[in-house]
Every structure is written in structure tokens, then in C-alpha cells.
Design a protein around this motif. Structure first.
Motif, PDB file in Angstrom:
ATOM      1  N   LEU A 111       0.833  -1.206   0.000  1.00 39.60           N
ATOM      2  CA  LEU A 111       0.000   0.000   0.000  1.00 39.60           C
ATOM      3  C   LEU A 111       0.864   1.252   0.000  1.00 39.60           C
ATOM      4  N   ARG A 112       1.911   1.221   0.801  1.00 41.64           N
ATOM      5  CA  ARG A 112       2.794   2.389   0.847  1.00 41.64           C
ATOM      6  C   ARG A 112       3.578   2.542  -0.454  1.00 41.64           C
ATOM      7  N   SER A 113       3.891   1.401  -1.110  1.00 42.94           N
ATOM      8  CA  SER A 113       4.666   1.469  -2.350  1.00 42.94           C
ATOM      9  C   SER A 113       3.860   2.056  -3.508  1.00 42.94           C
ATOM     10  N   VAL A 114       2.527   1.957  -3.455  1.00 42.68           N
ATOM     11  CA  VAL A 114       1.698   2.498  -4.536  1.00 42.68           C
ATOM     12  C   VAL A 114       1.200   3.895  -4.197  1.00 42.68           C
ATOM     13  N   GLY A 115       1.759   4.511  -3.134  1.00 45.44           N
ATOM     14  CA  GLY A 115       1.475   5.927  -2.908  1.00 45.44           C
ATOM     15  C   GLY A 115       0.624   6.279  -1.708  1.00 45.44           C
ATOM     16  N   MET A 116       0.269   5.308  -0.830  1.00 44.52           N
ATOM     17  CA  MET A 116      -0.514   5.661   0.354  1.00 44.52           C
ATOM     18  C   MET A 116       0.353   6.482   1.303  1.00 44.52           C
ATOM     19  N   SER A 117      -0.141   7.671   1.647  1.00 40.68           N
ATOM     20  CA  SER A 117       0.616   8.558   2.524  1.00 40.68           C
ATOM     21  C   SER A 117       0.538   8.077   3.966  1.00 40.68           C
ATOM     22  N   ASP A 118       1.430   8.622   4.799  1.00 45.76           N
ATOM     23  CA  ASP A 118       1.384   8.280   6.224  1.00 45.76           C
ATOM     24  C   ASP A 118       0.062   8.696   6.842  1.00 45.76           C
ATOM     25  N   ARG A 119      -0.473   9.840   6.393  1.00 43.20           N
ATOM     26  CA  ARG A 119      -1.759  10.307   6.935  1.00 43.20           C
ATOM     27  C   ARG A 119      -2.877   9.324   6.610  1.00 43.20           C
ATOM     28  N   SER A 120      -2.919   8.855   5.352  1.00 45.61           N
ATOM     29  CA  SER A 120      -3.952   7.885   4.964  1.00 45.61           C
ATOM     30  C   SER A 120      -3.746   6.550   5.657  1.00 45.61           C
ATOM     31  N   PHE A 121      -2.455   6.169   5.804  1.00 44.24           N
ATOM     32  CA  PHE A 121      -2.156   4.901   6.482  1.00 44.24           C
ATOM     33  C   PHE A 121      -2.629   4.952   7.940  1.00 44.24           C
ATOM     34  N   ASN A 122      -2.311   6.059   8.616  1.00 46.84           N
ATOM     35  CA  ASN A 122      -2.752   6.210  10.006  1.00 46.84           C
ATOM     36  C   ASN A 122      -4.274   6.254  10.100  1.00 46.84           C
ATOM     37  N   LYS A 123      -4.906   6.891   9.110  1.00 48.87           N
ATOM     38  CA  LYS A 123      -6.373   6.963   9.108  1.00 48.87           C
ATOM     39  C   LYS A 123      -6.972   5.567   8.963  1.00 48.87           C
ATOM     40  N   MET A 124      -6.389   4.745   8.094  1.00 52.56           N
ATOM     41  CA  MET A 124      -6.877   3.376   7.922  1.00 52.56           C
ATOM     42  C   MET A 124      -6.748   2.585   9.227  1.00 52.56           C
ATOM     43  N   MET A 125      -5.603   2.729   9.904  1.00 51.88           N
ATOM     44  CA  MET A 125      -5.405   1.991  11.149  1.00 51.88           C
ATOM     45  C   MET A 125      -6.318   2.508  12.262  1.00 51.88           C
ATOM     46  N   ASN A 126      -6.593   3.805  12.256  1.00 49.74           N
ATOM     47  CA  ASN A 126      -7.533   4.345  13.242  1.00 49.74           C
ATOM     48  C   ASN A 126      -8.940   3.785  13.019  1.00 49.74           C
ATOM     49  N   PHE A 127      -9.311   3.599  11.752  1.00 58.57           N
ATOM     50  CA  PHE A 127     -10.595   2.970  11.454  1.00 58.57           C
ATOM     51  C   PHE A 127     -10.632   1.547  12.014  1.00 58.57           C
ATOM     52  N   GLU A 128      -9.510   0.822  11.858  1.00 61.32           N
ATOM     53  CA  GLU A 128      -9.469  -0.538  12.404  1.00 61.32           C
ATOM     54  C   GLU A 128      -9.622  -0.519  13.925  1.00 61.32           C
ATOM     55  N   CYS A 129      -8.954   0.448  14.573  1.00 59.55           N
ATOM     56  CA  CYS A 129      -9.115   0.596  16.028  1.00 59.55           C
ATOM     57  C   CYS A 129     -10.576   0.840  16.387  1.00 59.55           C
ATOM     58  N   ALA A 130     -11.196   1.741  15.650  1.00 60.13           N
ATOM     59  CA  ALA A 130     -12.593   2.081  15.934  1.00 60.13           C
ATOM     60  C   ALA A 130     -13.495   0.868  15.717  1.00 60.13           C
ATOM     61  N   PHE A 131     -13.241   0.091  14.644  1.00 60.29           N
ATOM     62  CA  PHE A 131     -14.061  -1.098  14.392  1.00 60.29           C
ATOM     63  C   PHE A 131     -13.910  -2.123  15.507  1.00 60.29           C
ATOM     64  N   TYR A 132     -12.664  -2.346  15.948  1.00 57.44           N
ATOM     65  CA  TYR A 132     -12.442  -3.266  17.071  1.00 57.44           C
ATOM     66  C   TYR A 132     -13.219  -2.799  18.302  1.00 57.44           C
ATOM     67  N   GLY A 133     -13.025  -1.512  18.637  1.00 58.95           N
ATOM     68  CA  GLY A 133     -13.660  -0.980  19.845  1.00 58.95           C
ATOM     69  C   GLY A 133     -15.168  -0.983  19.775  1.00 58.95           C
ATOM     70  N   MET A 134     -15.726  -0.544  18.648  1.00 57.70           N
ATOM     71  CA  MET A 134     -17.187  -0.442  18.540  1.00 57.70           C
ATOM     72  C   MET A 134     -17.842  -1.815  18.537  1.00 57.70           C
ATOM     73  N   ARG A 135     -17.239  -2.782  17.855  1.00 54.47           N
ATOM     74  CA  ARG A 135     -17.804  -4.128  17.867  1.00 54.47           C
ATOM     75  C   ARG A 135     -17.762  -4.718  19.286  1.00 54.47           C
ATOM     76  N   THR A 136     -16.645  -4.467  19.974  1.00 57.40           N
ATOM     77  CA  THR A 136     -16.550  -4.948  21.363  1.00 57.40           C
ATOM     78  C   THR A 136     -17.634  -4.335  22.228  1.00 57.40           C
ATOM     79  N   LEU A 137     -17.792  -3.022  22.141  1.00 60.91           N
ATOM     80  CA  LEU A 137     -18.777  -2.334  22.985  1.00 60.91           C
ATOM     81  C   LEU A 137     -20.202  -2.689  22.565  1.00 60.91           C
ATOM     82  N   LEU A 138     -20.399  -2.962  21.287  1.00 62.19           N
ATOM     83  CA  LEU A 138     -21.733  -3.329  20.809  1.00 62.19           C
ATOM     84  C   LEU A 138     -22.220  -4.609  21.467  1.00 62.19           C
ATOM     85  N   PHE A 139     -21.306  -5.555  21.668  1.00 57.40           N
ATOM     86  CA  PHE A 139     -21.673  -6.811  22.324  1.00 57.40           C
ATOM     87  C   PHE A 139     -21.471  -6.736  23.842  1.00 57.40           C
TER      88      PHE A 139
END
Length: 858
Positions: free
Chosen positions: A760-788
Motif C-alpha cells: 500500500l505504501r509502495s503504490v502511494g498511500m501517505s502516512d496520513r492515509s495509512f494512520n487513518k486506515m489503522m484508526n478505522f481498524e481501532c474504531a471497528f475493534y472498539g465499537m464491535r466490542t462495545l456493541l456486544f
């Protein structure tokens, strides 16, 4: 060491972080299991020692043996110690009210007996010779016959006979079948009052009076109390002594050794311990299984290559199991030491509270039982092997080419990872990539969510449990005003006040009051009742006569005047022989789910009624008088408890408050009277002991109860504290296991995806976009946990509340939603996931993109 073991050790060294986290999980698991075993052993040892202090350390007693049997058992190699007393005989108890206990039983102690069988003095002293005697306090309470220190006691002592058979204390009274055969007259002097001897069975026909054995007289009937080297052989030992006849077991001590016939206690003991160990094992298996599963995924290509050159499935399976044994060899000993050490630190914090819960002079101390420690280590090892065997078996069954090509872990159809256009607009490219990762890698995602959900549920449920107990304790503290309460049924008023004057001189008493409650009745017209009560009771006929019971509460005149002032009632109207009297007339209905409904009994706030005394049997006498009442909403002092109110689910309260100076106007010889004396004390336990001695000295024959409210409150506080300590320690430890699991799974999952991230980084994903993607993963983990997790935790907290309310039979105790603990859970889940992601991404970003793309996951 073979080649497979060397390869395994190299793999563990290369992945130090995962290995260390796995070892930490094993340490936590072993520590918790060891702590449960060590504390359980310490608690049982505390209960055993406390029971020995109260009942004696003997294991089996033979109630009618001769001197030769006593000597034989003392010399028996299986016997650790023995004590005996002389069975002097029985005497009739004149005036006793208990038909199943008509005798006095004389026991002749020697010095060793006094040392072996605990005797707790209430007043007086121990007997010094065979002409002095101790009387148990329950004799007066149960039979109504009281003896004071210094009283002479003349008895015709003999044996209980059923035809030609001599009966002993183990044989219940046989009315009409047995007879007492007197043999000699004995005269004693009462020198002390003691608590009921612990060796006296409740079914025994005689109250045990303790004297000294007469050295100048030969007796051939003894009660023998034996302590064995091995208590588990107690039944075999007892059954092997044929000439001993009947025997009794000291179940009060044997119960806590786990060798009594109390199946309920044994079941409770093992079920609770089993549940705790099972919860710990389940949490541990999640962590350790994930660690080995991740290890196996990393080494899958390695397994494929080894299989291609001839490695068998057994060798591959043993390789993973060897990794588990290595981790266990390091983690289990450390965990055992941590478990013992943590228990040693916690016990001093709760030792005093356990002393309040189980009153005893024996302290709670750390007790390390080697078999329990070995069992804890074995359970920990089994947990590790189970966790390692599951992925090992999977690795051994995977085809060689799938292992080499790495095509076995993620198998998804294009439809399975398809996302909607709405999701793309909401989340953007980074969010969609994060969402697709969840859909194509559900196993790891579910493991993380399940671990976090377990922690949320345990934390919120544990917090709700502790908070509910604290609220109950605070409620009891607010509702009860005095430290010691004395209640007596049908005690004469002329006897109550002199006794009150003596009781308030007990050490530590600094405030006191008294009351008398007379049982009265009246009949009223249904038209005078409130509409709500008529609807509830079903009185439809106009003018229908309704019978009601009334309690007349007489309190000190000064307290009565203060009560009038609080209610803003003029004293001149409510004092005097024919004055109005304040009264409380309420009906309470227990709600099914919500709070109780309380409403007025009468339609008007005042009224005049004809009342008459109620006899002890509940009948209404023909005598009576008219009294004017003003209805109020409260009474000044809690009245003594009534059995009718205890048995009724929805009691009716109709109580009149009057000054004590008016009691002669309402007191009659046959009216049912309850005396209540209330005391505040600086030293409640000492005051209670002195009060018992004073009552015994007075020689009152009325049935009474001294209720140490302060001790009960301290016991409730102690129970709450102990439960809080162990609940939170348990929840914290389980949460640490879950955190370690999450850290291990997320960090390794991200590490396994380093080629994906590099691409992903080799095809041009910036650090900002990379961090944003990982923050989404954090949010998905957290929200699914709290949902149950949050709904399940809320349901568990409500169930805990319902169980406590049903056990305590509380009608107006409302449910408090655990907002605080849920807020902590939300923050903790998001924080843990975010920090773990941050750590793993930091490691990934340090890697060279070209090296990561070339990485063939070797």
C-alpha cells in the motif's frame, strides 16, 4: 535435543515479543489458579481453626464407654490425642417448658478435658471441685428455668433406662418409654454461667451441667473425645471399635476439612472452586491458544518445507507442544510464586474483616498446602497443552502445498469482502480497506472482540456487584439508630424498668431508651377506610365492619415530647390522660418490578376509635375504651419485630405512639406485651457480654433476644470489603489476560500484514492515509466490542441486582445502572486497542518497504 526442538527455540528467540507476552499470560494464569488454591486453603484452615476454638479439636466422640476403652484408645497409634469426662448421670429439671429436653446431665471434667473441650464463660468462674457446677445459658432460654451464680442446686442423680437398656446423650427423649432411676442425692453450688457446650447435640435430652470429676469415686461410664492423626479415617476408626457403641462426629470441624457428610457444603466448595478455575482456564486458553495459533501461522511455510523433506505429522505436532512446554517451564514457576506472594499480600488486608464475618480468636493467615500448589501447576500445564494442541493438530493436518503457498489461512469469495457504496462514502478509501480486512480475516477479529468483551462483562458485573453491596450496607447504617437492641416477649413491665436501669450501666453504654408495645384490636366501619384500601381489600358493602390490629408503642415521655415537636403538634392537646395520640396507619404493597406502593389506611387524617386489648392468643377482650387519633407519616423509634409482620408479604401498619406515663391506662394482666430496650455503646461487643451476665444474674424467665446491630453492620461492611477486594483483583487479573491476548493478537496480526502494508505504501498511500486506515481498524475493534460487551454487561448487572433483592427480600431497593463502570470500560477498550495499534505500526514503519515486499514469511 532433536532438530525440531532447535528450530522451535530459534523461532521463539526470533519472535521475542510474542514469546514474552505469552509467558506473561501463562504467569497470570498460573498466578490466578495458584491464588485461588492458596487462598481457598488458607480460608479453610481459618475455618477449621475457628471451629476447633469453638467446638474443640476432637474428631469423634464415644458417649458411653468404660475406663478400659478409654485407656486402650489413648494408647492407640492412630490416636493423636484423647480426653474424657465422667458421665455422672441425669436429674429431672423441675419447671422446664421444653418437653423434648426434660433433664439435666452432669459431666465431670478434669484438667485435660477443660483444655480439650472449649468452655466459654458468660459470668462467674469454672468449678474448682466436685460440689460446684457450671450452668449453660441456653437452659434458661429454652426451658424458662433460670439459675444465678451462688444458687444451691439439689438433684436426685441417676440413669435413664428403657427397660434394661441405659440411654445416653445421643439417645433422644422417649416420652412414655423411658424412666429415670435415681441413685444418689447430690448438692451443688452454681459458680458460673457458660455458653452451650459445643459437644452437646441439639437432640440431646439433657442440658449439660459441668462440674469437676470426683477423684475419690470410681465411675465406669465416660464420654471419650478422640483426635486422629489422619482425620479421613475417622469413620473406619469409629466403626472398628465395636465395644464403644454409639459415636458422634465433630462435623463442625470435619465439614471444613471436606470429609463430613454435609453434601451441600462439599458441593458448594467444589462447585465455586471449579467455576473460578474454569473461568481462569477459559480466559487463559484464549490468550495462549492465540499465541500458538499465531506462531503456527508464522511457521506454516516452515512446516510445509519440513513435511516435504519427510517430517511426520507427529513430529510437527510435538514441535508445537515442545514450544508450549518451554513456555510453561518458565511461566508456571513464576506464576506459582506470584500467586503465593500476592495471596500473602492480600490476606493481611482482609484478615480483620474475616474476623468480623466469622467471629473467632483465630486469625486468618497464609497457609501453603503443597498438594494444592501441585494441583494448580498441573491445571496450568493442562491449560497450556490444550492451547498448544489445537493449533498443533491443525498444522499437522494441513497439506504440504497449502503450507508452502500460504493459501490456507485466508479463504474468501469476492462477495464476502464486498462493501456498499454508502460505506465507501461514509468511511472513504481508508475505512473501506479496514472494513475489508475484517471481512477477510474474521477469525482473528472475533478472537480480539471476544477477549475484550469478556473483560468488559467481568469488569462491569464485578463493579455492579460491589456497588450493590455497598448501597445495601449504607442503607442499613441509615435505617438503624442504635448499636444494641434488647427484645423480650411478655416480660412484666415492672420487671423491665429495673432490668433496663441495670443494663444501661454496662461498660461503654452512653445513650439508651426503652419502649413497651401492647397488642390491641379495634373494629372500624369500611366507610372510614380510604378508597385505595377498600379497593385493595375488596370491601364493597357500605357500613361493613372491619377488624384491625393495633400496636400501642409507649416511649419515654421526653422522647414523646421531642416527637410531638418534630411533627409540630401542640403538647397540650397530646398529653394527659384523655389526650389525642399520634398514630401511623399505612398499607404497603410490594411492586413486581418497581418500588412498593404505600398508601393511607383511613380516608381522614383524624378519628376516634374504640379499642380493646388483645390477649396472648390473639383474641380481643370485651374491655375497651375510646381514643382519638391524629394520623401522621412516621414513628420515632423502630418497634420490636413482630412475627406476623415477618410472615406477611404486604404488612398493614397501625401503630399508636404514646408517652410511657400512660401505660397504666392501657396495661392489663393478660395483654400481649413486648419490651424493647435500645442502647448506643462505644464498645458494643463488650457491652453485649456484660448485658448477658446481668440478665443471667437477674434470673429473669422471660424469653429475650439481644441483637448486636453494630456487629451485624460491621459484618456487612466486612463482607462487602472482602467481596470488593477479591472481585476487583479477579476482574483485574482476567482483564490483564485479555489485554495480553489483545496485544499479542493485534500486534502479531499487523506484523503478519507487513507485506500488505508495504504494498500500500509502495503504490502511494501517505502516512496520513495509512494512520487513518489503522484508526478505522481501532474504531471497528472498539465499537464491535462495545456493541456486544455493554448490553451483556448491563444484563448481568441487572441479574445481580435481582438476585440480591430476592435473597434479601427488599421491596424498595431500586436498580442503579452502572454508568461509571461502563464509561471506564469504553475508555479502556479504545485506549488498549489504540496503544497496541500504535506500537505495532511504529514497528512496521521502521522496516524498509523493499525488504518487506521481498519477505516471504520465512
Amino acid at each position: 535435543m532433536n532438530i525440531f526442538h532447535k528450530v522451535t527455540l530459534q523461532s521463539m528467540k526470533r519472535n521475542r515479543t510474542r514469546t514474552i507476552v505469552t509467558i506473561i499470560g501463562v504467569v497470570l494464569s498460573a498466578a490466578m489458579i495458584t491464588a485461588v488454591a492458596t487462598f481457598g486453603t488458607s480460608l479453610l484452615n481459618f475455618l477449621v481453626n475457628g471451629s476447633i476454638a469453638k467446638y474443640g479439636g476432637w474428631h469423634v466422640a464415644f458417649l458411653d464407654v468404660d475406663a478400659s476403652v478409654v485407656q486402650e484408645q489413648i494408647q492407640d497409634d492412630a490416636v493423636a490425642g484423647a480426653a474424657s469426662f465422667e458421665n455422672i448421670g441425669y436429674a429431672m429439671l423441675d419447671g422446664g417448658k421444653s418437653p423434648e429436653k426434660p433433664y439435666l446431665f452432669l459431666a465431670g471434667f478434669n484438667d485435660k478435658t477443660f483444655d480439650t473441650l472449649p468452655v466459654t464463660l458468660i459470668s462467674g468462674r469454672l468449678p474448682a471441685n466436685s460440689e460446684e457446677v457450671l450452668v449453660p445459658s441456653h437452659l434458661a432460654i429454652k426451658s424458662g428455668v433460670r439459675f444465678k451464680v451462688g444458687d444451691p442446686l439439689s438433684l436426685a442423680v441417676g440413669n435413664r433406662m428403657d427397660e434394661n437398656k441405659t440411654l445416653n446423650q445421643h439417645d433422644p427423649y422417649r416420652s412414655g418409654e423411658e424412666s429415670l432411676v435415681p441413685e444418689e442425692e447430690k448438692t451443688y453450688t452454681v459458680v458460673g454461667i457458660c455458653e452451650r457446650p459445643g459437644f452437646e447435640e441439639h437432640s440431646a435430652p439433657g442440658y449439660t451441667l459441668i462440674t469437676r470429676a470426683d477423684a475419690g469415686k470410681q465411675t465406669d461410664s465416660f464420654s471419650l473425645f478422640v483426635t486422629l492423626h489422619n482425620p479421613r479415617q475417622v469413620k473406619t476408626y469409629a466403626n472398628g471399635i465395636a465395644e464403644a457403641g454409639t459415636y458422634i462426629l465433630n462435623n463442625n470441624v470435619l465439614r471444613f476439612m471436606g470429609i463430613s457428610d454435609d453434601q451441600l457444603f462439599n458441593t458448594f466448595l467444589y462447585v465455586v472452586g471449579g467455576i473460578l478455575v474454569a473461568i481462569i482456564m477459559i480466559g487463559s486458553v484464549f490468550l495462549i491458544y492465540n499465541s500458538f495459533n499465531i506462531s503456527m501461522n508464522e511457521r506454516m511455510r516452515q512446516f510445509g518445507i519440513l513435511s516435504s523433506v519427510g517430517a511426520t505429522a507427529k513430529q510437527l505436532r510435538n514441535s508445537v507442544l515442545f514450544e508450549g512446554l518451554c513456555i510453561g517451564a518458565v511461566g508456571i514457576p513464576i506464576g506459582v510464586l506470584v500467586g503465593i506472594g500476592s495471596t500473602g499480600l492480600v490476606i493481611p488486608l482482609v484478615a480483620g474483616n474475616f474476623g468480623n464475618i466469622v467471629p473467632t480468636a483465630v486469625p486468618l493467615t497464609l497457609s501453603v498446602f503443597p498438594p494444592a500448589i501441585v494441583a494448580a501447576a498441573v491445571v496450568s500445564l493442562v491449560t497450556i497443552l490444550i492451547s498448544a494442541y489445537i493449533p498443533a493438530r491443525k498444522a499437522a493436518k494441513t497439506p504440504v502445498m497449502e503450507c508452502i503457498r500460504q493459501t490456507n489461512e485466508i479463504k474468501v469469495e469476492p462477495k464476502a469482502v464486498k462493501t456498499s457504496k454508502l460505506a465507501q462514502r461514509i468511511y472513504g478509501l481508508e475505512g473501506v480497506l479496514a472494513l475489508k480486512n475484517f471481512k477477510r480475516n474474521k477469525k482473528r477479529y472475533r478472537s480480539i472482540v471476544l477477549s475484550l468483551t469478556l473483560s468488559v462483562v467481568l469488569f462491569v458485573s464485578g463493579s455492579a456487584f460491589g456497588t450493590t453491596l455497598e448501597r445495601l450496607s449504607e442503607r442499613m447504617i441509615m435505617d438503624i439508630d442504635y448499636d444494641l437492641l434488647f427484645y423480650a416477649e411478655d416480660m412484666d413491665v415492672s420487671e423491665a424498668l429495673p432490668l433496663y436501669d441495670r443494663l444501661k450501666t454496662a461498660g461503654g453504654i452512653y445513650e439508651s431508651t426503652y419502649q413497651a408495645v401492647l397488642a390491641y384490636s379495634c373494629t372500624v366501619s369500611a366507610d372510614d377506610l380510604s378508597d385505595r384500601y377498600r379497593e385493595y381489600a375488596g370491601y364493597d358493602v357500605p357500613g361493613e365492619t372491619v377488624p384491625l390490629s393495633i400496636d400501642l408503642q409507649f416511649i419515654e415521655d421526653s422522647a414523646y415530647l421531642r416527637f410531638l415537636k418534630e411533627l409540630n403538634l401542640p403538647a397540650e392537646e397530646y398529653t394527659g390522660q384523655n389526650a389525642k395520640l399520634p398514630a401511623v396507619a399505612k398499607k404497603r404493597i410490594t411492586g413486581m418490578d418497581g418500588p412498593s406502593e404505600v398508601f393511607d389506611l383511613f380516608a381522614q387524617r383524624s378519628g376516634t376509635f374504640h379499642i380493646a386489648p388483645q390477649t396472648g392468643g390473639g383474641a380481643m377482650t370485651e374491655q375497651g375504651q375510646s381514643v382519638s387519633f391524629t394520623f401522621v407519616d412516621t414513628y420515632p423509634i423502630d418497634p420490636p419485630p413482630k412475627e406476623t409482620l415477618k410472615s406477611e408479604k404486604d404488612p398493614l401498619i397501625f401503630m399508636v405512639v404514646a408517652p410511657y406515663s400512660l401505660i397504666d391506662r392501657f396495661q392489663t394482666p393478660d395483654v400481649h406485651t413486648t419490651i424493647g430496650l435500645s442502647f448506643r455503646s462505644k464498645t458494643p461487643s463488650q457491652s453485649e457480654t456484660e448485658m448477658e451476665a446481668i440478665i443471667q444474674d437477674e434470673g429473669s424467665t422471660s424469653a429475650y433476644t439481644i441483637y448486636n446491630v453494630h456487629a451485624t453492620l460491621e459484618q456487612n461492611r466486612s463482607i462487602t470489603f472482602v467481596i470488593d477486594v477479591f472481585t476487583y483483583i479477579f476482574v483485574i487479573m482476567i482483564s490483564l489476560i485479555a489485554v495480553a491476548n489483545v496485544f499479542n493478537t493485534i500486534s502479531t496480526n499487523i506484523k503478519l500484514r507487513r507485506r500488505e502494508f508495504a504494498m500500500l505504501r509502495s503504490v502511494g498511500m501517505s502516512d496520513r492515509s495509512f494512520n487513518k486506515m489503522m484508526n478505522f481498524e481501532c474504531a471497528f475493534y472498539g465499537m464491535r466490542t462495545l456493541l456486544f460487551g455493554l448490553p451483556i454487561a448491563g444484563i448481568f448487572s441487572w441479574l445481580i441486582y435481582k438476585v440480591i433483592v430476592s435473597v434479601e427480600q427488599l421491596d424498595d431497593f431500586t436498580y442503579l445502572f452502572p454508568w461509571g463502570s461502563m464509561a471506564i470500560s469504553v475508555f479502556s477498550v479504545l485506549f488498549i486497542v489504540f496503544i497496541t495499534m500504535l506500537y505495532a505500526i511504529h514497528k512496521i514503519k521502521k522496516e524498509n518497504i523493499i525488504d518487506a515486499l521481498r519477505d516471504d514469511m520465512t
